[in-house]
Design a protein around this motif. Structure first.
Motif, PDB file in Angstrom:
ATOM      1  N   GLN A  75      31.703  23.301  88.081  1.00  0.00           N
ATOM      2  CA  GLN A  75      30.704  23.317  88.748  1.00  0.00           C
ATOM      3  C   GLN A  75      30.733  24.468  89.791  1.00  0.00           C
ATOM      4  O   GLN A  75      29.689  25.412  89.806  1.00  0.00           O
ATOM      5  CB  GLN A  75      29.909  21.993  89.419  1.00  0.00           C
ATOM      6  CG  GLN A  75      29.341  21.065  88.585  1.00  0.00           C
ATOM      7  CD  GLN A  75      28.656  21.659  87.186  1.00  0.00           C
ATOM      8  OE1 GLN A  75      27.470  22.192  87.514  1.00  0.00           O
ATOM      9  NE2 GLN A  75      28.929  21.302  86.156  1.00  0.00           N
ATOM     10  N   ARG A 117      30.472  27.981  88.437  1.00  0.00           N
ATOM     11  CA  ARG A 117      29.359  28.405  88.070  1.00  0.00           C
ATOM     12  C   ARG A 117      28.568  29.172  89.421  1.00  0.00           C
ATOM     13  O   ARG A 117      27.579  29.841  89.073  1.00  0.00           O
ATOM     14  CB  ARG A 117      28.460  27.339  87.277  1.00  0.00           C
ATOM     15  CG  ARG A 117      28.919  26.996  86.180  1.00  0.00           C
ATOM     16  CD  ARG A 117      28.150  25.940  85.606  1.00  0.00           C
ATOM     17  NE  ARG A 117      28.791  25.364  84.513  1.00  0.00           N
ATOM     18  CZ  ARG A 117      28.414  24.577  83.497  1.00  0.00           C
ATOM     19  NH1 ARG A 117      27.181  24.380  83.443  1.00  0.00           N
ATOM     20  NH2 ARG A 117      29.123  24.171  82.361  1.00  0.00           N
ATOM     21  N   LYS A 118      28.895  28.877  90.504  1.00  0.00           N
ATOM     22  CA  LYS A 118      28.305  29.322  91.619  1.00  0.00           C
ATOM     23  C   LYS A 118      29.130  30.477  92.223  1.00  0.00           C
ATOM     24  O   LYS A 118      28.694  30.886  93.302  1.00  0.00           O
ATOM     25  CB  LYS A 118      28.298  28.220  92.782  1.00  0.00           C
ATOM     26  CG  LYS A 118      27.476  27.129  92.372  1.00  0.00           C
ATOM     27  CD  LYS A 118      26.844  26.090  93.445  1.00  0.00           C
ATOM     28  CE  LYS A 118      27.625  24.854  93.303  1.00  0.00           C
ATOM     29  NZ  LYS A 118      27.428  23.785  94.401  1.00  0.00           N
ATOM     30  N   LEU A 167      27.323  32.935  79.638  1.00  0.00           N
ATOM     31  CA  LEU A 167      26.201  32.102  79.742  1.00  0.00           C
ATOM     32  C   LEU A 167      26.158  31.040  78.545  1.00  0.00           C
ATOM     33  O   LEU A 167      25.856  30.033  78.875  1.00  0.00           O
ATOM     34  CB  LEU A 167      25.117  33.106  79.435  1.00  0.00           C
ATOM     35  CG  LEU A 167      24.411  33.825  80.695  1.00  0.00           C
ATOM     36  CD1 LEU A 167      23.635  35.080  79.936  1.00  0.00           C
ATOM     37  CD2 LEU A 167      23.821  32.885  81.491  1.00  0.00           C
ATOM     38  N   THR A 173      28.423  28.046  79.538  1.00  0.00           N
ATOM     39  CA  THR A 173      27.919  27.349  80.498  1.00  0.00           C
ATOM     40  C   THR A 173      26.442  26.605  80.043  1.00  0.00           C
ATOM     41  O   THR A 173      25.832  26.170  81.223  1.00  0.00           O
ATOM     42  CB  THR A 173      27.897  28.022  81.792  1.00  0.00           C
ATOM     43  OG1 THR A 173      27.027  29.199  81.640  1.00  0.00           O
ATOM     44  CG2 THR A 173      29.062  28.272  82.407  1.00  0.00           C
ATOM     45  N   ALA A 223      23.617  27.898  78.983  1.00  0.00           N
ATOM     46  CA  ALA A 223      22.162  28.572  78.990  1.00  0.00           C
ATOM     47  C   ALA A 223      21.467  28.221  77.777  1.00  0.00           C
ATOM     48  O   ALA A 223      22.071  28.280  76.876  1.00  0.00           O
ATOM     49  CB  ALA A 223      22.372  29.904  79.373  1.00  0.00           C
ATOM     50  N   LYS A 251      18.702  38.388  79.870  1.00  0.00           N
ATOM     51  CA  LYS A 251      19.373  38.219  80.886  1.00  0.00           C
ATOM     52  C   LYS A 251      20.652  39.218  80.859  1.00  0.00           C
ATOM     53  O   LYS A 251      20.943  39.942  81.795  1.00  0.00           O
ATOM     54  CB  LYS A 251      19.848  36.962  81.092  1.00  0.00           C
ATOM     55  CG  LYS A 251      20.849  36.606  82.497  1.00  0.00           C
ATOM     56  CD  LYS A 251      20.228  35.644  82.935  1.00  0.00           C
ATOM     57  CE  LYS A 251      20.751  35.611  84.555  1.00  0.00           C
ATOM     58  NZ  LYS A 251      20.898  34.069  85.168  1.00  0.00           N
ATOM     59  N   ASN A 293      25.423  33.862  86.657  1.00  0.00           N
ATOM     60  CA  ASN A 293      24.978  32.742  87.142  1.00  0.00           C
ATOM     61  C   ASN A 293      24.469  32.899  88.610  1.00  0.00           C
ATOM     62  O   ASN A 293      24.319  31.962  89.433  1.00  0.00           O
ATOM     63  CB  ASN A 293      25.724  31.526  87.126  1.00  0.00           C
ATOM     64  CG  ASN A 293      25.804  30.945  85.334  1.00  0.00           C
ATOM     65  OD1 ASN A 293      24.809  30.787  85.016  1.00  0.00           O
ATOM     66  ND2 ASN A 293      27.154  30.772  85.063  1.00  0.00           N
ATOM     67  N   ASP A 294      24.240  34.264  89.010  1.00  0.00           N
ATOM     68  CA  ASP A 294      23.877  34.410  90.276  1.00  0.00           C
ATOM     69  C   ASP A 294      24.678  33.774  91.432  1.00  0.00           C
ATOM     70  O   ASP A 294      24.206  33.005  92.386  1.00  0.00           O
ATOM     71  CB  ASP A 294      22.296  33.945  90.593  1.00  0.00           C
ATOM     72  CG  ASP A 294      21.222  34.626  89.480  1.00  0.00           C
ATOM     73  OD1 ASP A 294      21.499  35.775  89.207  1.00  0.00           O
ATOM     74  OD2 ASP A 294      20.703  33.835  88.704  1.00  0.00           O
TER      75      ASP A 294
END
Ligand SMILES: Nc1ncnc2c1ncn2[C@@H]1O[C@H](COP(=O)(O)OP(=O)(O)OP(=O)(O)O)[C@@H](O)[C@H]1O
Ligand SMILES: [Mg+2]
Lengths: 283, 261
Positions: free
Chosen positions: B76, B79-80, B104, B107, B109, B117, B154-155
């Motif tokens: 998790q 992803r951040k 992507l 994870t 998407a 994207k 994932n921004d």
């Protein structure tokens, strides 16, 4: 899911020989189970047919008073294991022998055959142990000369069935273990070959389950293939045996065959599951 | 956002790589991490993206605590945040587009959203026309841009870069650094380890200098230098009387209590 399947194909293309070997050992494992399973179910079938005819015959000494015999027949009929009791007098024994033997009928003269009590057992008490026990009980009447029952060959059939089961289970397990090891090795190679990719997957946040999934699917698919291969082999062996024996033996039911394929899937899954956790910790 | 509290990291085979490091990186900050080879920069970054766990102390990143890490927390966290390395770490058998899409896909998407994207990210890093090129068909600078695009899928709230320009020539270095500045200007924090004195000299960003696993200076926290000096004196003493020196952990604990006193 689509991604996982793509990875499986890639893994097979990377190590085709090892993949085939994995499938084949799973097939051998199940084939061993299957073959001896067939022996076991055919013997069980034969036993069932034979057992329905199993009877105990107590020969009665000459000059036994008929009252004693009638009382004994009544007593034996009360045994909980007994389905049916019959008294066969010397005369009717002679008549039956003549009828069954046809042209050799003249061999027998009146008074040669003894009278006997014939006992049929209930379904649940036809195994060798119960038969032996009841035979002993019947033999304890003082006027009973001799008790006969198909002790030898019933026991022998049971023995063969036990041996077939043990050999099948041992061989099958041995092959299953080899299959698990081979599948594990395939997974190890696949993990090493993809170490870089797995590293990146983890770096960008793929879950453990996601990383594992393709390897588990790989093992599962190989197991199912091995299962079908084993089914084919067993069926082939069964029809060859039929041809050699000249009669139709019993084959597995569809449900049982499906269970076998499922067993293959489980072996494959176990092989990859055991290996993948350990290997992933290394990369 | 990112907070290290009295973090010590010891490797079983090589000993202490980080020694009582405390550090806070705020939202949207740009931080340089510098220091000689082996001073612990990469180790510090690995602790932030939780590739390694501290031996002592704790690391907290975006609400996840190294001391109470659960199964699945690391995935998790990853992803951040975005991570890029000196060696790019691209998959050679996939195009630039596929390399970015990979992050992507793995994870989870939604598939239809992926191509658009990825194209937008490639445009953002200045590679709109190179999507179909394989890594070996790209220059080092371009490969690093692909890696940066992948890190941004994932921004992330922070981009961690371990010598991202280490393999690049001056021109490419300036280009990649410019890109990192743009990303930072858009709100993403950047923590970047570098040996490049030119970059350090030309920019006014916060700079943390490391030596032997310790922070020896921090432009945002001048007292760090003082603390470091105190500990170096302590080290000298223990070096002179090796027989009297306790275990290293005690030494630094003593140093810590002295500086806070
Ligand atoms: N995985 C590891 N296992 C054991 N020791 C390690 C490991 N990674 C780093 N080290 C040790 O930790 C110390 C710090 O290494 P680190 O890679 O953090 O330095 P660095 O500042 O990034 O150096 P460089 O500028 O050369 O990249 C070194 O002494 C190194 O030997
Ligand atoms: Mg480093």
């Amino acid at each position: 899911m689509r991604l996982a399947l793509r990875e499986v194909l890639l893994a097979v293309r990377r190590a085709p020989l090892l993949s085939a070997l994995g499938v084949i050992t799973i097939a051998f494992s199940l084939f061993a189970f299957g073959l001896f399973g067939l022996v076991a179910i055919n013997i069980r079938d034969a036993l069932r047919q034979v057992e329905s005819r199993v009877e105990i015959r107590a020969f009665i000494a000459d000059a036994t008073p008929i009252e004693a015999i009638v009382t004994a027949v009544g007593d034996i009929g009360e045994f909980p294991e007994v389905a049916h009791v019959d008294y066969v007098s010397p005369d009717s024994a002679l008549a039956r022998a003549r009828r069954e033997l046809g042209e050799f009928a003249d061999v027998f003269e009146a008074g040669v055959l003894p009278g006997s009590i014939e006992i049929r057992l209930k379904q649940d008490f036809r195994d060798p142990r119960s038969v032996k026990m009841i035979a002993a009980r019947v033999g304890s009447y003082s006027f009973v000369d001799d008790v006969r029952y198909g002790e030898d060959w019933v026991a022998k059939l049971y023995q063969i069935r036990t041996i077939a089961t043990i050999v099948g289970v041992v061989l099958g397990l041995a092959f299953a273990i080899v299959a698990v090891i081979i599948i594990g090795t395939t997974i190890r190679m696949a993990v090493l070959a993809r170490a870089r990719e797995i590293g990146i997957m983890r770096l960008v946040g793929a879950t453990d389950a996601f990383v594992r999934l393709p390897f588990l699917i790989d093992g599962f698919v190989k197991g199912v293939l091995g299962g079908f291969l084993a089914l084919g082999l067993t069926w082939l062996a069964s029809s060859l045996i039929d041809r050699a024996l000249g009669f139709q033996t019993v084959f597995f039911s569809t449900g049982f065959a499906a269970l076998g394929v499922l067993g293959g899937a489980l072996i494959g899954l176990a092989g990859s599951a055991i290996s993948v956790g350990r290997q992933l910790r290394r990369v | 956002m990112i907070r290290l509290t009295h973090v010590t990291k010891e490797y079983a085979r090589t000993g202490r790589a980080l020694d009582d490091v405390s550090l806070h990186v705020a939202k949207g900050e740009f931080v340089f991490l510098t220091g000689p080879s082996g001073s612990g920069k990469s180790t510090l970054l690995k602790l932030i993206f939780m590739e390694e766990r501290p031996t002592l102390g704790e690391v907290r990143v975006s609400g996840i605590n190294s001391a109470t890490l659960h199964r699945g927390d690391v995935a998790q966290l990853r992803r951040k945040l975005g991570v890029v390395f000196q060696d790019f770490r691209l998959l050679d058998d996939r195009t630039a587009h596929a390399n970015v899409a990979f992050a992507l896909e793995v994870t989870g998407a939604a598939e239809p959203s992926v191509p658009a994207k990825v194209s937008r990210l490639l445009m953002q890093v200045g590679l709109a026309s190179k999507g179909l090129a394989y890594p070996q068909e790209l220059s080092g600078g371009e490969q690093q841009r692909v890696a940066i695009a992948r890190a941004l899928v994932n921004d992330p709230f922070v981009l961690i870069a371990d010598e991202p320009t280490g393999n690049l020539d001056d021109r490419a270095t300036r280009g990649v650094f410019q890109l990192l500045r743009e990303i930072n200007a858009a709100g993403t924090a950047v923590v970047m380890a570098t040996h490049n004195l030119e970059l350090l000299r030309r920019s006014e960003y916060r700079t943390i200098d490391m030596l032997h696993g310790r922070i020896v200076s921090d432009t945002a926290d001048p007292s760090a230098a003082e603390r470091a000096a105190a500990r170096i004196v302590e080290d000298d003493e223990t070096a002179r009387f090796p027989g009297d020196a306790g275990p290293k952990g005690q030494t630094s604990a003593a140093a810590r209590s002295r500086t806070t006193a």
